[in-house]
Design a protein around this motif. Structure first.
Motif, PDB file in Angstrom:
ATOM      1  N   ASP A   8       0.818  -1.218   0.000  1.00 27.40           N
ATOM      2  CA  ASP A   8       0.000   0.000   0.000  1.00 27.40           C
ATOM      3  C   ASP A   8       0.853   1.270   0.000  1.00 27.40           C
ATOM      4  OD1 ASP A   8      -2.471   1.272  -0.126  1.00 27.40           O
ATOM      5  OD2 ASP A   8      -2.598   1.485   2.054  1.00 27.40           O
ATOM      6  N   LEU A   9       1.833   1.285  -0.910  1.00 26.03           N
ATOM      7  CA  LEU A   9       2.727   2.431  -1.068  1.00 26.03           C
ATOM      8  C   LEU A   9       2.578   2.992  -2.467  1.00 26.03           C
ATOM      9  CD1 LEU A   9       5.964   0.852   0.417  1.00 26.03           C
ATOM     10  CD2 LEU A   9       4.457   2.480   1.554  1.00 26.03           C
ATOM     11  N   ARG A  10       3.000   4.239  -2.627  1.00 25.18           N
ATOM     12  CA  ARG A  10       3.083   4.805  -3.968  1.00 25.18           C
ATOM     13  C   ARG A  10       4.347   4.251  -4.631  1.00 25.18           C
ATOM     14  NH1 ARG A  10       4.418   9.921  -3.792  1.00 25.18           N
ATOM     15  NH2 ARG A  10       4.943   9.829  -1.605  1.00 25.18           N
ATOM     16  N   VAL A  11       4.314   4.101  -5.931  1.00 29.82           N
ATOM     17  CA  VAL A  11       5.472   3.602  -6.677  1.00 29.82           C
ATOM     18  C   VAL A  11       6.691   4.473  -6.382  1.00 29.82           C
ATOM     19  CG1 VAL A  11       6.417   3.264  -8.997  1.00 29.82           C
ATOM     20  CG2 VAL A  11       4.104   2.487  -8.471  1.00 29.82           C
ATOM     21  N   GLU A  12       6.481   5.777  -6.270  1.00 26.78           N
ATOM     22  CA  GLU A  12       7.583   6.696  -5.998  1.00 26.78           C
ATOM     23  C   GLU A  12       8.262   6.390  -4.669  1.00 26.78           C
ATOM     24  OE1 GLU A  12       4.510   7.630  -6.988  1.00 26.78           O
ATOM     25  OE2 GLU A  12       5.003   8.237  -9.030  1.00 26.78           O
ATOM     26  N   GLU A  13       7.490   5.916  -3.700  1.00 24.94           N
ATOM     27  CA  GLU A  13       8.079   5.554  -2.409  1.00 24.94           C
ATOM     28  C   GLU A  13       9.002   4.347  -2.553  1.00 24.94           C
ATOM     29  OE1 GLU A  13       5.123   6.451   1.137  1.00 24.94           O
ATOM     30  OE2 GLU A  13       4.035   5.564  -0.561  1.00 24.94           O
ATOM     31  N   VAL A  14       8.605   3.397  -3.385  1.00 28.64           N
ATOM     32  CA  VAL A  14       9.458   2.232  -3.624  1.00 28.64           C
ATOM     33  C   VAL A  14      10.701   2.653  -4.418  1.00 28.64           C
ATOM     34  CG1 VAL A  14       9.585  -0.117  -4.564  1.00 28.64           C
ATOM     35  CG2 VAL A  14       7.464   0.686  -3.503  1.00 28.64           C
ATOM     36  N   PHE A  15      10.530   3.563  -5.374  1.00 26.35           N
ATOM     37  CA  PHE A  15      11.695   4.111  -6.085  1.00 26.35           C
ATOM     38  C   PHE A  15      12.671   4.727  -5.092  1.00 26.35           C
ATOM     39  CE2 PHE A  15       9.199   5.163 -10.258  1.00 26.35           C
ATOM     40  CZ  PHE A  15       9.307   3.847 -10.678  1.00 26.35           C
ATOM     41  N   ASP A  16      12.158   5.506  -4.143  1.00 17.38           N
ATOM     42  CA  ASP A  16      13.013   6.142  -3.136  1.00 17.38           C
ATOM     43  C   ASP A  16      13.779   5.098  -2.324  1.00 17.38           C
ATOM     44  OD1 ASP A  16      12.212   8.678  -3.929  1.00 17.38           O
ATOM     45  OD2 ASP A  16      10.762   8.914  -2.293  1.00 17.38           O
ATOM     46  N   LEU A  17      13.087   4.031  -1.933  1.00 16.89           N
ATOM     47  CA  LEU A  17      13.753   2.969  -1.174  1.00 16.89           C
ATOM     48  C   LEU A  17      14.846   2.308  -2.005  1.00 16.89           C
ATOM     49  CD1 LEU A  17      10.688   1.302   0.572  1.00 16.89           C
ATOM     50  CD2 LEU A  17      12.446   2.729   1.630  1.00 16.89           C
ATOM     51  N   CYS A  18      14.559   2.072  -3.272  1.00 18.73           N
ATOM     52  CA  CYS A  18      15.566   1.480  -4.159  1.00 18.73           C
ATOM     53  C   CYS A  18      16.795   2.387  -4.236  1.00 18.73           C
ATOM     54  CB  CYS A  18      15.002   1.246  -5.560  1.00 18.73           C
ATOM     55  SG  CYS A  18      13.837  -0.117  -5.675  1.00 18.73           S
ATOM     56  N   GLN A  19      16.566   3.681  -4.350  1.00 13.31           N
ATOM     57  CA  GLN A  19      17.686   4.620  -4.419  1.00 13.31           C
ATOM     58  C   GLN A  19      18.469   4.631  -3.114  1.00 13.31           C
ATOM     59  OE1 GLN A  19      15.732   8.239  -5.649  1.00 13.31           O
ATOM     60  NE2 GLN A  19      15.748   7.641  -7.802  1.00 13.31           N
ATOM     61  N   GLN A  20      17.783   4.612  -1.982  1.00 18.89           N
ATOM     62  CA  GLN A  20      18.457   4.573  -0.680  1.00 18.89           C
ATOM     63  C   GLN A  20      19.333   3.334  -0.544  1.00 18.89           C
ATOM     64  OE1 GLN A  20      15.732   4.877   2.645  1.00 18.89           O
ATOM     65  NE2 GLN A  20      14.553   6.473   1.613  1.00 18.89           N
ATOM     66  N   LEU A  21      18.847   2.224  -1.092  1.00 19.27           N
ATOM     67  CA  LEU A  21      19.556   0.949  -0.969  1.00 19.27           C
ATOM     68  C   LEU A  21      20.542   0.706  -2.113  1.00 19.27           C
ATOM     69  CD1 LEU A  21      16.456  -1.138   0.137  1.00 19.27           C
ATOM     70  CD2 LEU A  21      18.409  -0.506   1.579  1.00 19.27           C
ATOM     71  N   GLY A  22      20.612   1.637  -3.056  1.00 15.26           N
ATOM     72  CA  GLY A  22      21.532   1.486  -4.179  1.00 15.26           C
ATOM     73  C   GLY A  22      21.110   0.422  -5.179  1.00 15.26           C
ATOM     74  N   ILE A  23      19.809   0.238  -5.325  1.00 16.78           N
ATOM     75  CA  ILE A  23      19.256  -0.778  -6.218  1.00 16.78           C
ATOM     76  C   ILE A  23      18.880  -0.127  -7.548  1.00 16.78           C
ATOM     77  CG2 ILE A  23      17.340  -2.396  -6.572  1.00 16.78           C
ATOM     78  CD1 ILE A  23      17.289  -2.687  -3.477  1.00 16.78           C
ATOM     79  N   ALA A  24      19.434  -0.659  -8.621  1.00 19.84           N
ATOM     80  CA  ALA A  24      19.157  -0.117  -9.955  1.00 19.84           C
ATOM     81  C   ALA A  24      17.799  -0.621 -10.464  1.00 19.84           C
ATOM     82  CB  ALA A  24      20.251  -0.539 -10.922  1.00 19.84           C
ATOM     83  N   TYR A  25      17.097   0.254 -11.155  1.00 15.52           N
ATOM     84  CA  TYR A  25      15.822  -0.104 -11.773  1.00 15.52           C
ATOM     85  C   TYR A  25      15.620   0.790 -12.980  1.00 15.52           C
ATOM     86  CZ  TYR A  25      14.210   4.110  -9.448  1.00 15.52           C
ATOM     87  OH  TYR A  25      14.075   5.414  -9.031  1.00 15.52           O
ATOM     88  N   LYS A  26      14.763   0.356 -13.897  1.00 16.55           N
ATOM     89  CA  LYS A  26      14.467   1.158 -15.086  1.00 16.55           C
ATOM     90  C   LYS A  26      13.142   1.890 -14.943  1.00 16.55           C
ATOM     91  CE  LYS A  26      17.141  -1.425 -18.417  1.00 16.55           C
ATOM     92  NZ  LYS A  26      17.184  -2.033 -19.730  1.00 16.55           N
ATOM     93  N   ASN A  27      12.126   1.173 -14.482  1.00 21.55           N
ATOM     94  CA  ASN A  27      10.790   1.755 -14.344  1.00 21.55           C
ATOM     95  C   ASN A  27       9.992   0.917 -13.364  1.00 21.55           C
ATOM     96  OD1 ASN A  27       9.630  -0.488 -15.789  1.00 21.55           O
ATOM     97  ND2 ASN A  27      10.273   0.482 -17.688  1.00 21.55           N
ATOM     98  N   GLN A  28       8.713   1.239 -13.233  1.00 18.67           N
ATOM     99  CA  GLN A  28       7.879   0.538 -12.250  1.00 18.67           C
ATOM    100  C   GLN A  28       7.654  -0.931 -12.572  1.00 18.67           C
ATOM    101  OE1 GLN A  28       4.293   2.845 -12.272  1.00 18.67           O
ATOM    102  NE2 GLN A  28       3.354   1.620 -13.886  1.00 18.67           N
ATOM    103  N   ASP A  29       7.904  -1.325 -13.808  1.00 20.15           N
ATOM    104  CA  ASP A  29       7.713  -2.716 -14.197  1.00 20.15           C
ATOM    105  C   ASP A  29       8.980  -3.552 -14.056  1.00 20.15           C
ATOM    106  OD1 ASP A  29       4.989  -2.371 -14.881  1.00 20.15           O
ATOM    107  OD2 ASP A  29       5.606  -1.425 -16.756  1.00 20.15           O
ATOM    108  N   THR A  30      10.061  -2.943 -13.560  1.00 23.96           N
ATOM    109  CA  THR A  30      11.314  -3.662 -13.360  1.00 23.96           C
ATOM    110  C   THR A  30      11.112  -4.770 -12.336  1.00 23.96           C
ATOM    111  OG1 THR A  30      12.612  -1.687 -13.831  1.00 23.96           O
ATOM    112  CG2 THR A  30      13.717  -3.433 -12.602  1.00 23.96           C
ATOM    113  N   HIS A  31      11.481  -5.988 -12.716  1.00 28.20           N
ATOM    114  CA  HIS A  31      11.475  -7.116 -11.786  1.00 28.20           C
ATOM    115  C   HIS A  31      12.822  -7.132 -11.094  1.00 28.20           C
ATOM    116  CE1 HIS A  31       7.714  -9.373 -12.675  1.00 28.20           C
ATOM    117  NE2 HIS A  31       7.727  -8.490 -13.657  1.00 28.20           N
TER     118      HIS A  31
END
Length: 60
Positions: A16-39
């Motif tokens: 129950d988060l916004r996609v942007e919040e998950v993007f922020d977590l990925c950035q904090q953790l140094g996890i690369a992603y392309k878009n919201q559909d990135t597995h």
């Protein structure tokens, strides 16, 4: 490294988060992603979920 069957958008929906919040977590953790559909790789997905859970516990 194996891949989890979870995309960023699916993690956001599950917790129950916004996609942007998950993007922020990925950035904090140094996890690369392309878009919201990135597995995410399994270890990265676990790291994001553990971060979500630890922040959720801190808010209750």
């Amino acid at each position: 490294m194996g891949f989890a069957d979870l995309s960023i958008v699916e993690i956001a929906a599950e917790y129950d988060l916004r996609v942007e919040e998950v993007f922020d977590l990925c950035q904090q953790l140094g996890i690369a992603y392309k878009n919201q559909d990135t597995h995410l790789p399994l270890e990265d997905a676990k790291a994001v979920i553990l971060k979500i859970l630890s922040e959720t516990k801190g808010n209750h």
